[in-house]
Design an enzyme around this catalytic site. Structure first.
Site, PDB file in Angstrom:
ATOM      1  N   ASP A  21       0.846  -1.201   0.000  1.00  0.00           N
ATOM      2  CA  ASP A  21       0.000   0.000   0.000  1.00  0.00           C
ATOM      3  C   ASP A  21       0.879   1.247   0.000  1.00  0.00           C
ATOM      4  OD1 ASP A  21      -1.882   1.942   0.334  1.00  0.00           O
ATOM      5  OD2 ASP A  21      -2.278   1.481   2.452  1.00  0.00           O
ATOM      6  N   ASN A  23      -0.222   4.508  -0.291  1.00  0.00           N
ATOM      7  CA  ASN A  23      -0.796   5.775   0.189  1.00  0.00           C
ATOM      8  C   ASN A  23      -1.516   5.664   1.534  1.00  0.00           C
ATOM      9  OD1 ASN A  23      -3.104   4.447  -0.491  1.00  0.00           O
ATOM     10  ND2 ASN A  23      -3.938   6.049  -1.812  1.00  0.00           N
ATOM     11  N   ASP A  25      -4.065   3.913   2.625  1.00  0.00           N
ATOM     12  CA  ASP A  25      -5.510   3.698   2.794  1.00  0.00           C
ATOM     13  C   ASP A  25      -5.852   2.234   3.078  1.00  0.00           C
ATOM     14  OD1 ASP A  25      -5.128   2.501   0.372  1.00  0.00           O
ATOM     15  OD2 ASP A  25      -6.701   3.610  -0.688  1.00  0.00           O
ATOM     16  N   ASP A  29      -1.575  -0.902  -3.912  1.00  0.00           N
ATOM     17  CA  ASP A  29      -1.762  -0.044  -5.082  1.00  0.00           C
ATOM     18  C   ASP A  29      -0.496   0.026  -5.924  1.00  0.00           C
ATOM     19  OD1 ASP A  29      -0.051   1.804  -3.743  1.00  0.00           O
ATOM     20  OD2 ASP A  29      -1.785   2.543  -2.606  1.00  0.00           O
ATOM     21  N   ASP A  98      -3.237  -9.302 -17.148  1.00  0.00           N
ATOM     22  CA  ASP A  98      -4.287 -10.302 -17.089  1.00  0.00           C
ATOM     23  C   ASP A  98      -5.383  -9.854 -18.042  1.00  0.00           C
ATOM     24  OD1 ASP A  98      -5.875 -12.473 -15.948  1.00  0.00           O
ATOM     25  OD2 ASP A  98      -4.626 -12.207 -14.163  1.00  0.00           O
ATOM     26  N   ASP A 201      -7.368 -15.181 -18.844  1.00  0.00           N
ATOM     27  CA  ASP A 201      -8.201 -15.796 -17.810  1.00  0.00           C
ATOM     28  C   ASP A 201      -9.236 -16.771 -18.393  1.00  0.00           C
ATOM     29  OD1 ASP A 201      -8.917 -15.541 -14.880  1.00  0.00           O
ATOM     30  OD2 ASP A 201     -10.849 -15.005 -15.741  1.00  0.00           O
ATOM     31  N   GLU A 254      -5.068 -19.518 -19.334  1.00  0.00           N
ATOM     32  CA  GLU A 254      -5.452 -20.309 -18.168  1.00  0.00           C
ATOM     33  C   GLU A 254      -6.443 -21.371 -18.623  1.00  0.00           C
ATOM     34  OE1 GLU A 254      -7.369 -19.915 -13.705  1.00  0.00           O
ATOM     35  OE2 GLU A 254      -8.230 -18.817 -15.374  1.00  0.00           O
ATOM     36  N   HIS A 327      -2.887 -16.642  -6.989  1.00  0.00           N
ATOM     37  CA  HIS A 327      -3.928 -16.024  -6.168  1.00  0.00           C
ATOM     38  C   HIS A 327      -5.138 -16.923  -5.958  1.00  0.00           C
ATOM     39  CE1 HIS A 327      -5.081 -15.605 -10.268  1.00  0.00           C
ATOM     40  NE2 HIS A 327      -6.291 -15.251  -9.917  1.00  0.00           N
ATOM     41  N   ASP A 328      -5.181 -18.079  -6.626  1.00  0.00           N
ATOM     42  CA  ASP A 328      -6.310 -19.008  -6.465  1.00  0.00           C
ATOM     43  C   ASP A 328      -5.945 -20.230  -5.633  1.00  0.00           C
ATOM     44  OD1 ASP A 328      -7.947 -17.443  -8.116  1.00  0.00           O
ATOM     45  OD2 ASP A 328      -7.338 -18.521  -9.926  1.00  0.00           O
TER      46      ASP A 328
HETATM   47  C1  GLC Z   1      -9.638 -17.362 -12.984  1.00  0.00           C
HETATM   48  C2  GLC Z   1      -8.986 -16.456 -11.980  1.00  0.00           C
HETATM   49  C3  GLC Z   1      -9.827 -16.414 -10.756  1.00  0.00           C
HETATM   50  C4  GLC Z   1     -11.169 -15.852 -11.124  1.00  0.00           C
HETATM   51  C5  GLC Z   1     -11.810 -16.638 -12.259  1.00  0.00           C
HETATM   52  C6  GLC Z   1     -12.935 -15.884 -12.868  1.00  0.00           C
HETATM   53  O1  GLC Z   1      -9.682 -18.670 -12.573  1.00  0.00           O
HETATM   54  O2  GLC Z   1      -7.669 -16.875 -11.735  1.00  0.00           O
HETATM   55  O3  GLC Z   1      -9.238 -15.657  -9.738  1.00  0.00           O
HETATM   56  O4  GLC Z   1     -12.018 -15.884 -10.015  1.00  0.00           O
HETATM   57  O5  GLC Z   1     -10.905 -16.890 -13.309  1.00  0.00           O
HETATM   58  O6  GLC Z   1     -12.463 -14.757 -13.543  1.00  0.00           O
HETATM   59 CA    CA Z   2      -3.534   2.269  -1.251  1.00  0.00          CA
END
Ligand code: GLC
Ligand code: CA
Length: 557
Positions: A21, A23, A25, A29, A98, A201, A254, A327-328
């Site tokens: 972060d 700034n 908040d 970012d 992405d 994606d 993906e 992230h999944d």
């Molecule tokens: C992909 C992304 C995931 C998202 C999904 C729908 O699997 O990695 O985070 O929720 O697509 O966009």
């Molecule tokens: Ca921020």
């Protein structure tokens, strides 16, 4: 195998909301990212992949895009983004965006106009009238990935729209040529700005079978056989491919449920190639059945089989990707390693996948060995996917309430989305404000600052293996995968063999107990040069918990 710059990349993935972060908040970012470019570069990586930074109501944390041409105001401005792009390029790093075009946010202008039947936009999404006497029955029996029905009623339009993900993520209608033109326009916009590639994606879902027939009457993922993949997938991807061809950029798709055999239909090199590489998921199923919500014991042989399969079947014809976190996915040490042997197993896992053939990915926090979050109650989760999974598990009546919670806590994507741990300062140095999400209580011990000071940290080990992967690229990146001790449930061992016969040898004890090194010793050629280990010294008669070694044997002159 043809050599290409993007095959050799080590890529660092940023999930912007929780990275840094700038700034105060409480929300990560772009200013925060800008301040960390030197840190990222110091890992030895050559690229950054940004999870979505576009305008989004954040119902699926950016994977629901409301405007493809602007930056989410919480994250900053286009100027901030351009500063990162320039800053990365100046440091010799690429930027990968992405591209989320299977669906948009329901707050996108296109969707609003489509709901209002604006002639230009009315077929931008997949609309169907309700069935049955009352006209309220779902158009078909398809389910959404975030479980539940894949259809949502829209009052204004008086029809249902399809959403293969959350209700707020209506699927775009790629059968409409105007939609495909919009996608190309978005791609050109970012490529013209200078980005170096796209992670696309759930791109294998963009074509749906005409008529949208009912799916098999199974209780999960119903309908998938009609869109994963659909009949026009290769045609549409080929169109998008033409856009990228004009640039020195690459495409990574993906691809849920992908097998090597099917992947070859997309990524075989040559004139019909539609994508440069894919993210497959099979190697993330070594501790579960199909989905991480159905947990099993970690099974090393299952993992080996997946690597064997992908490394062999793509060798010489197509390109792999190698990742263990994103992230999944929950944190890999908590899944495939051991929190008790955090440092040892974190390094063992880094060794395991870094020397496989394929483009290499590291997710924020993975490089310091961040762990899953100790969730205590349902209030601790924010991800829509978790609540959907809870719902469906409860409906099956197969699990106790305690088990439902345990399964969700184990599988939750929120595990990967806690704030990045920069230091032992308040909020792990992620923000000077109130963080938008949890900071793992282990941050005083596990953080970048501490890892920098400790020569034996996971962080320094990542730097070392990333550098070795490049230094020995003929074997590590382009070599042929030869598995060793295939039947062992404890030891993961393989060679990477270069065209000239040079060999890189990897041996890892993937258990939390010592094992005899007798078999492993036979895998190491006489006179091999020892490159790295997560323990001091060479291999003794016993491999300690998660002990890993890499050797190199140059071709005989
Ligand atoms: C992909 C992304 C995931 C998202 C999904 C729908 O699997 O990695 O985070 O929720 O697509 O966009
Ligand atoms: Ca921020």
């Amino acid at each position: 195998m043809e050599r290409k710059w993007f095959k050799e990349l080590s890529v660092y993935q940023i999930w912007p909301r929780s990275f840094c972060d700038g700034n105060g908040d409480g929300v990560g970012d772009l200013k925060g990212v800008l301040g960390k470019l030197d840190y990222i570069k110091s890992l030895g990586v050559d690229a950054i992949w940004f999870s979505p930074v576009y305008v989004s109501p954040q119902n699926d944390y950016g994977y629901d895009i409301a405007d493809y041409y602007n930056i989410n105001p919480e994250y900053g401005t286009m100027e901030d983004f351009k500063a990162i792009l320039d800053g990365a390029h100046a440091r010799g790093m690429k930027i990968i965006m992405d591209l989320v075009v299977n669906h948009t946010s329901n707050e996108h202008e296109w969707f609003k106009k489509s709901a209002a039947k604006d002639p230009k936009y009315k077929d931008y999404y997949i609309w169907r009238p309700g069935r049955g006497k009352d006209g309220k029955k779902f158009p078909n029996n398809w389910m959404s990935t975030f479980p539940g029905n894949a259809w949502e009623w829209n009052e204004e339009r008086g029809e249902y729209y399809l959403h293969l993900f959350a209700v707020e993520q209506p699927d775009l209608n790629h059968d409409n040529p105007a939609v495909r033109e919009e996608v190309k326009k978005v791609m050109r916009f970012w490529l013209d700005m200078g980005v170096d590639g796209f992670r696309e994606d759930v791109i294998t879902y963009i074509s749906k079978r005409e008529g949208l027939p009912n799916g098999f009457p199974i209780p999960v993922m119903r309908g998938m056989e009609h869109y994963s993949p659909g009949p026009n997938i290769h045609k549409y991807l080929m169109e998008y491919r033409q856009v990228v061809k004009d640039y020195d950029a690459f495409q990574l798709g993906e691809a849920p449920m992908m097998t090597p055999e099917n992947a070859l239909k997309y990524i075989t090199e040559g004139k019909d190639q539609q994508l440069d590489m894919m993210f497959q998921f099979q190697h993330m199923e070594a501790d579960c059945f199909m989905t991480s919500y159905l947990r099993t014991k970690f099974n090393l042989r299952k993992l080996k089989k997946v690597y064997r399969n992908w490394q062999h079947k793509l060798y010489g014809v197509a390109w792999n990707t190698n990742y263990l976190e994103n992230h999944d996915q929950p944190r890999v040490i908590s899944r495939y390693g051991s929190e008790k042997f955090r440092v040892e197993s974190g390094k063992a896992l880094a060794t395991l996948y870094t020397f496989m053939s394929g483009t290499h990915f590291v997710y924020q926090g993975q490089e310091i060995g961040m762990l899953d979050y100790p969730f205590k109650s349902w209030d601790d989760f924010v991800d829509v996917a978790t609540f959907c999974a809870k719902d469906i598990m409860e409906k099956t009546h197969l699990f106790s309430a305690k088990k439902v919670f345990e399964n969700c806590a184990y599988a939750a994507r929120d595990n990967a989305r806690t704030c990045m741990q920069w230091s032992a300062d308040a909020n792990a140095g992620f923000t000077t404000g109130k963080p938008w999400f949890h900071v793992n209580p282990n941050y005083k011990e596990i953080n970048v600052e501490a890892a920098e000071k400790d020569p034996d940290s996971i962080l320094h080990y990542y730097r070392a293996v990333i550098a070795l992967r490049k230094q020995y690229k003929d074997t590590a990146i382009y070599g042929r995968y030869v598995e060793k001790l295939a039947g062992s449930k404890k030891i993961f061992a393989y060679d990477k063999v270069a065209d000239d016969g040079s060999v890189l040898t990897v041996v890892i004890n993937m258990t939390d107990k010592p094992v005899s090194a007798a078999a492993a010793k036979k895998c190491v050629p006489d006179g091999a040069k020892h490159l790295i280990s997560n323990y001091k010294g060479f291999m003794a008669d016993e491999l300690k918990p998660y002990e890993a070694h890499v050797w190199y044997t140059a071709k005989k002159q």
